[in-house]
Design an enzyme around this catalytic site. Structure first.
Site, PDB file in Angstrom:
ATOM      1  CB  THR A 118       3.666  51.532   9.143  1.00 16.54           C
ATOM      2  OG1 THR A 118       4.590  50.817   8.314  1.00 16.54           O
ATOM      3  CG2 THR A 118       2.284  50.928   9.014  1.00 16.54           C
TER       4      THR A 118
ATOM      5  NE  ARG B  34      10.742  39.787   2.149  1.00 16.15           N
ATOM      6  CZ  ARG B  34      11.209  38.793   1.403  1.00 16.15           C
ATOM      7  NH1 ARG B  34      10.737  37.568   1.554  1.00 16.15           N
ATOM      8  NH2 ARG B  34      12.160  39.000   0.505  1.00 16.15           N
TER       9      ARG B  34
ATOM     10  CB  CYS C  30       5.847  45.347  11.211  1.00 16.38           C
ATOM     11  SG  CYS C  30       7.202  46.477  10.800  1.00 16.38           S
TER      12      CYS C  30
HETATM   13  P1  NAD Z   1      13.261  51.715  14.631  1.00 15.83           P
HETATM   14  O1  NAD Z   1      12.747  51.896  16.001  1.00 15.83           O
HETATM   15  O2  NAD Z   1      14.287  50.683  14.344  1.00 15.83           O
HETATM   16  O3  NAD Z   1      13.844  53.122  14.093  1.00 15.83           O
HETATM   17  C1  NAD Z   1      13.235  54.343  14.291  1.00 15.83           C
HETATM   18  C2  NAD Z   1      14.333  55.399  14.433  1.00 15.83           C
HETATM   19  O4  NAD Z   1      13.746  56.699  14.438  1.00 15.83           O
HETATM   20  C3  NAD Z   1      15.112  55.288  15.734  1.00 15.83           C
HETATM   21  O5  NAD Z   1      16.493  55.179  15.442  1.00 15.83           O
HETATM   22  C4  NAD Z   1      14.804  56.598  16.472  1.00 15.83           C
HETATM   23  O6  NAD Z   1      15.868  57.074  17.258  1.00 15.83           O
HETATM   24  C5  NAD Z   1      14.497  57.510  15.326  1.00 15.83           C
HETATM   25  N1  NAD Z   1      13.724  58.713  15.662  1.00 15.83           N
HETATM   26  C6  NAD Z   1      12.671  58.843  16.506  1.00 15.83           C
HETATM   27  N2  NAD Z   1      12.227  60.111  16.505  1.00 15.83           N
HETATM   28  C7  NAD Z   1      12.990  60.793  15.629  1.00 15.83           C
HETATM   29  C8  NAD Z   1      13.000  62.126  15.170  1.00 15.83           C
HETATM   30  N3  NAD Z   1      12.110  63.009  15.586  1.00 15.83           N
HETATM   31  N4  NAD Z   1      13.939  62.482  14.278  1.00 15.83           N
HETATM   32  C9  NAD Z   1      14.844  61.591  13.818  1.00 15.83           C
HETATM   33  N5  NAD Z   1      14.881  60.311  14.203  1.00 15.83           N
HETATM   34  C10 NAD Z   1      13.958  59.910  15.099  1.00 15.83           C
HETATM   35  O7  NAD Z   1      11.965  51.473  13.718  1.00 15.83           O
HETATM   36  P2  NAD Z   1      11.890  50.745  12.281  1.00 15.83           P
HETATM   37  O8  NAD Z   1      11.726  49.279  12.465  1.00 15.83           O
HETATM   38  O9  NAD Z   1      12.973  51.253  11.428  1.00 15.83           O
HETATM   39  O10 NAD Z   1      10.493  51.291  11.764  1.00 15.83           O
HETATM   40  C11 NAD Z   1      10.315  52.623  11.339  1.00 15.83           C
HETATM   41  C12 NAD Z   1       8.974  52.738  10.648  1.00 15.83           C
HETATM   42  O11 NAD Z   1       8.981  51.932   9.467  1.00 15.83           O
HETATM   43  C13 NAD Z   1       7.793  52.231  11.458  1.00 15.83           C
HETATM   44  O12 NAD Z   1       6.660  52.992  11.156  1.00 15.83           O
HETATM   45  C14 NAD Z   1       7.602  50.821  10.953  1.00 15.83           C
HETATM   46  O13 NAD Z   1       6.289  50.349  11.146  1.00 15.83           O
HETATM   47  C15 NAD Z   1       7.923  51.003   9.483  1.00 15.83           C
HETATM   48  N6  NAD Z   1       8.399  49.815   8.789  1.00 15.83           N
HETATM   49  C16 NAD Z   1       9.353  49.030   9.356  1.00 15.83           C
HETATM   50  C17 NAD Z   1       9.800  47.909   8.690  1.00 15.83           C
HETATM   51  C18 NAD Z   1      10.817  46.997   9.318  1.00 15.83           C
HETATM   52  O14 NAD Z   1      11.058  45.936   8.736  1.00 15.83           O
HETATM   53  N7  NAD Z   1      11.420  47.337  10.447  1.00 15.83           N
HETATM   54  C19 NAD Z   1       9.279  47.596   7.427  1.00 15.83           C
HETATM   55  C20 NAD Z   1       8.350  48.449   6.855  1.00 15.83           C
HETATM   56  C21 NAD Z   1       7.911  49.554   7.550  1.00 15.83           C
END
Ligand code: NAD
Length: 437
Positions: free
Chosen positions: A122, A155, A264
């Protein structure tokens, strides 16, 4: 088609395992070596129902593997999905884009053949266009390295189900090649009738943040009604039910209580406001400031009700907090309302004991000043007041007589309007909830 998934957190690990389940060859990449080790061994580093089975199946079938190497990912895949985090910056409400920037910067120099990069994180509107230009600049494949943006709506707690059966797929791109690749990824879903909407980059980015802004607004709307109901002597639960029968309003996200948290909604509405400010349209989203403020006030009100119940002062009291995750069926404690309340109550002098069915390790690490109990029965022992702050089924189904035998005083604050007040009062409890008398 071979797919790399960059960033294997809640979104990326779920996406990687689901795409392997759909039959693609998938390589998950993360900069966190410990996380990659766990995934390689078949363990999901967080709680997501159903994910471990898919992970194991993908690993066993040889369709799913994990790495920390960008050259390996570039060599392996035709399409790269960016799923890294975009948390709130420490110094403002804006999104911290360093992880998406670094994902593109670390991958691009290794893209020597035609490649499609699709962002799923996002991001603030405008980010994708900047990243597309950066990708072309850094990739040896030059114009043949193309970037699209396809926001994700899953979700937590329903991540597998939502990824395999999304309610829509949105793709921002003006490239036929990017569109073709993304269509191929989700062909099964598209054939089953899932709407596939192709837009420009900016609109795709906006779909995600405006969806979250709408959901946050709906939650804060009913919580504002809860504030008014309390003051006016009304009952917000009956109010919400009556509203829900109007199908223009609907009942989803109309549950009054302690409000939203997690990784989020809170950061997304703040980043959206910050971006609107940069675009010169700050007044268009000023209502989100109020949405955020209503949400924060629910936490303060929960604490006030608990304080009233124990006689006006937390010092030396024993408070049990049921719930640590920001919502049930997850172990995610990012901006958890439950832990925020627990920490404040502890800072006001109470001995706080927390229990959560899944989030204990994460909570203990982030809030070492709180006490933790291994079961609900242990947690409630000797409590002067019990606060139900995350509506896990275990808490909703708890029997007031059983818990009543363990506590010092039968007082409960139902922060999620998850219990039947009549049932609890009949068992001798003083029951209080947000938005009700
Ligand atoms: P998270 O923190 O669980 O995971 C992010 C991962 O990215 C981590 O494991 C981190 O080590 C890794 N990372 C960071 N920099 C990196 C790089 N340069 N190369 C490779 N890996 C790297 O976050 P999340 O909850 O999975 O969310 C990720 C994105 O998705 C966000 O933008 C969030 O807003 C969006 N999103 C999340 C959800 C949800 O339900 N969690 C739903 C829709 C959208």
């Amino acid at each position: 088609m071979r797919v790399s998934v960059i960033g294997t957190g809640y979104l990326g690990a779920t996406t990687a395992a689901c795409l392997a389940e759909l039959g693609f060859e998938v390589l998950g990449l993360d900069v966190d070596e410990a996380k990659i080790e766990l995934l390689r061994s078949g363990s999901v580093p967080f709680y997501e129902p159903g994910l471990e089975e898919l992970l194991t199946r993908g690993l066993d079938a040889g369709r799913l593997s994990f790495t920390t190497s960008f050259p390996e990912a570039a060599e392996f895949a035709d399409v790269h999905l960016i799923c890294v985090g975009t948390p709130q910056r420490d110094d403002s409400g804006a999104a911290d884009l360093r992880y998406v920037n670094s994902a593109v910067e670390l991958l691009a120099p290794h893209l020597t053949r035609p490649a499609v990069v699709v962002g799923r994180s996002t991001v603030p509107v405008g980010t994708a266009a900047t990243l597309a230009a950066r990708l072309r600049e850094l990739a040896p494949a030059d114009e043949e390295a193309e970037l699209g943006w396809s926001p994700e709506f899953l979700r937590e707690g329903f991540g597998v189900e939502d990824t395999l059966n999304p309610n829509r797929i949105v793709l921002g791109t003006d490239s036929r090649r990017v569109e073709k690749v993304v269509r191929e990824l989700w062909q099964k879903q598209i054939d089953e009738g899932v709407p596939f909407l192709v837009t420009d980059l900016q609109t795709a980015e906006l779909v995600k943040v405006s969806a979250n802004a709408f959901l946050a607004t709906k939650i804060s709307f009913i919580n504002a009604m809860a504030e008014v109901s309390e003051a006016a002597g009304a009952d917000v639960i009956q109010l919400a039910e009556a509203l829900s029968h109007d199908d223009r309003i609907g009942g989803k996200f109309l549950g009054p209580g302690l409000g939203f948290g997690g990784g989020c909604l809170p950061k997304d509405i703040r980043a959206f406001m910050a971006r609107a400010d940069e675009l010169g349209v700050e007044p268009a989203l000023s209502f989100l400031r109020e949405v955020d403020a209503i949400n924060q006030r629910r936490r303060a009100r929960t604490i006030d009700i608990a304080r009233e119940l124990i006689g006006g002062d937390f010092s030396g009291t024993s408070v049990t907090v049921l719930g640590a995750a920001f919502k049930p069926n997850s172990d995610d404690i990012r901006d958890s309302p439950a832990l925020d309340v627990a920490a404040t109550v502890a800072s006001l002098g109470a001995r706080v004991t927390v229990y959560d069915p899944q989030a204990m390790d994460r909570a203990r690490e982030a809030y070492p000043q709180l006490g933790y109990a291994p079961t609900m029965a242990d947690a409630v022992r000797g409590a002067d007041v019990v606060l139900l702050l995350t509506e896990w089924a275990e808490f909703r189904e708890a029997h007031p007589d059983e818990i009543g035998e363990a506590v010092a005083h039968k007082r409960i604050v139902d922060g999620r309007n998850a219990l039947d007040p009549t049932f609890w009062r009949a068992s001798g409890w003083t029951y209080r909830a947000l938005g009700r008398q």
